[in-house]
Design an enzyme around this catalytic site. Structure first.
Site, mmCIF file in Angstrom:
data_model
loop_
_atom_site.group_PDB
_atom_site.id
_atom_site.type_symbol
_atom_site.label_atom_id
_atom_site.label_comp_id
_atom_site.label_asym_id
_atom_site.label_seq_id
_atom_site.Cartn_x
_atom_site.Cartn_y
_atom_site.Cartn_z
ATOM 1 N N PHE A 196 47.479 38.949 46.553
ATOM 2 C CA PHE A 196 46.532 39.616 46.262
ATOM 3 C C PHE A 196 46.769 39.059 45.055
ATOM 4 O O PHE A 196 47.419 39.418 44.382
ATOM 5 C CB PHE A 196 46.624 41.800 46.168
ATOM 6 N N GLU A 197 45.835 38.849 43.922
ATOM 7 C CA GLU A 197 45.938 39.071 42.629
ATOM 8 C C GLU A 197 44.383 38.903 42.328
ATOM 9 O O GLU A 197 43.920 38.360 42.781
ATOM 10 C CB GLU A 197 46.803 37.133 42.510
#
Ligand code: GDP
Ligand code: MN
Length: 400
Positions: free
Chosen positions: A291-292
């Site tokens: 996740f970014e």
């Protein structure tokens, strides 16, 4: 335990200058008339944007999509409507149904109200079925791009025999993905090249999505806008300790960079979070990069590119198994001010085997969260988020 690893290469093309105002036509998405969108006023597309949408190919046509175009000026925050942003997914054709799951999660909880674009990257060409299915699922414009060989292969300075011995040794020691060549290319690509693909050049913000992830709460705000308005460059929802055997010398390379490029080390950085002895050694804390939400111009900056090149030249993507998570994390920790890194408590998330579920019950109820708060990893022993709260002076829940 799924952790991350990386490696490096030599002749890296220079990225285009960040901030080189690429002004082109915005290609929006379809569901502009979706009555269920319930957009907050500040998130609705402006009438100008509305005029420019709807030239995307019909789902199923799977026509090759040209490079994205936008009416955005790099660095500017539009007063209303969408940001210059895209989802980005690296995937194989065989990941289709797992990424389809992730897209539904993201669309149902967020993007059906925003219709951001989605870029798909692959080291092989995407097949027609992959394009057809994902284009039907995404409410924004989809783009498909094949990664050039130079960004997915061994740099010529890598000693193949040495790299092979490392893989054999790691296989014997049962280090996860230790024997994999493709995993190493993947980690190196995510560390140094995804943000330099031509299709990414017109965007300023990205949200990385992997196959088989879940979003457990409605995301009733625009994370790209929150980042921009609060001068954030990088974000995370889960942080943890990296598997030490995959990165024995990454900190030596990071220290070399700090010595060679003191001009790129931010004042007020997150060294305290990365190291327990003032930078002498790495404590293995990293943001989980599956996740970014982040700023592409930061990744394309001279500072980040130099950092990546320094690490890449040391060969650890292949002589060890450096993940893109520690690479992005050490870079964010050293090159950014700590306030430029955002912890998104409101984005409830799962990637096997860890969950981030908001601690506050009120937040979970308001945002229709479906996660079990007992699964929240934030305050568990192997999480580095507690340390993040300590460094930032943020309030932890009572008796966490
Ligand atoms: P993990 O999360 O560390 O277990 O690694 P994943 O298997 O989820 O891989 C990370 C990301 O890279 C995912 O988005 C995968 O779809 C993608 N990926 C991994 N290996 C390859 C590959 O060989 N080719 C392509 N195109 N994508 C890959
Ligand atoms: Mn994954």
């Amino acid at each position: 335990m799924i952790l991350f690893f990386i490696s490096s290469s030599s002749s890296i093309p220079k990225p285009p200058l960040p901030g080189s105002n690429t002004i082109t036509k915005w290609k929006g998405n379809k569901n502009k008339n979706d009555p269920s969108s319930g957009l907050a006023p500040s998130s609705s597309p402006s009438s100008e944007e509305q005029k420019l949408v709807d030239d995307r190919p019909a789902p199923g046509s799977a026509a090759p999509v040209e490079a994205p175009t936008s009416n955005f000026t790099m660095g500017a925050i539009p007063a209303t409507g969408k940001m210059n942003a895209t989802f980005v997914t690296l995937a194989r054709n065989s990941d289709l149904w797992d990424i389809a799951d992730s897209i539904r999660q993201v669309e149902d909880r967020f993007n059906r109200n925003y219709h951001y674009d989605w870029v798909f990257l692959n080291d092989k060409e995407f097949d027609e079925n992959f394009k057809k299915v994902t284009t039907a699922l995404v409410s924004g414009t989809t783009h498909y791009s094949t990664i050039p060989k130079e960004h997915w292969s061994f740099p010529d300075f890598i000693d193949q025999d040495k790299a092979k011995k490392v893989r054999e040794d790691m296989a014997e020691r049962k280090i996860i993905y230790g024997d994999s060549v493709s995993y190493r290319h993947m980690c190196r690509f995510e560390s140094g090249f995804f943000f330099r693909q031509p299709v990414m050049q017109n965007y300023e913000w990205y949200w990385r999505v992997e196959p088989s992830v879940k979003l457990y709460c409605d995301v009733g705000f625009d994370p790209f806008r929150v980042m921009a308005e609060n001068k954030k460059k990088y974000s995370f929802v889960i942080s943890l300790y990296e598997y030490a055997e995959t990165i024995p010398t990454i900190w030596d390379s990071a220290k070399k960079f700090m010595k060679q490029h003191p001009e790129h080390i931010a004042e007020g950085n997150s060294m305290k979070w990365l190291s327990d002895d003032d930078g002498e050694s790495y404590n293995h804390c990293h943001f989980w990069s599956n996740f970014e939400v982040g700023n592409l111009n930061w990744l394309r900056s001279d500072a980040y590119i130099k950092f990546f090149e320094t690490l890449d030249q040391d060969g650890g993507f292949f002589y060890e198994r450096w993940g893109d998570a520690p690479v992005h994390s050490i870079a964010a920790g050293l090159l950014l001010k700590k306030e430029e890194i955002q912890f998104f408590d409101d984005i409830a998330y799962w990637h096997v085997p860890f969950t981030h579920c908001p601690t506050s019950e009120q937040k979970r109820l308001e945002n229709k969260c479906a996660c079990n708060p007992k699964d929240n990893f934030d305050w568990k022993g192997y999480s580095c988020t507690t340390r993040w709260f300590d460094m930032m002076g943020m309030e932890k829940p009572e008796g966490y």
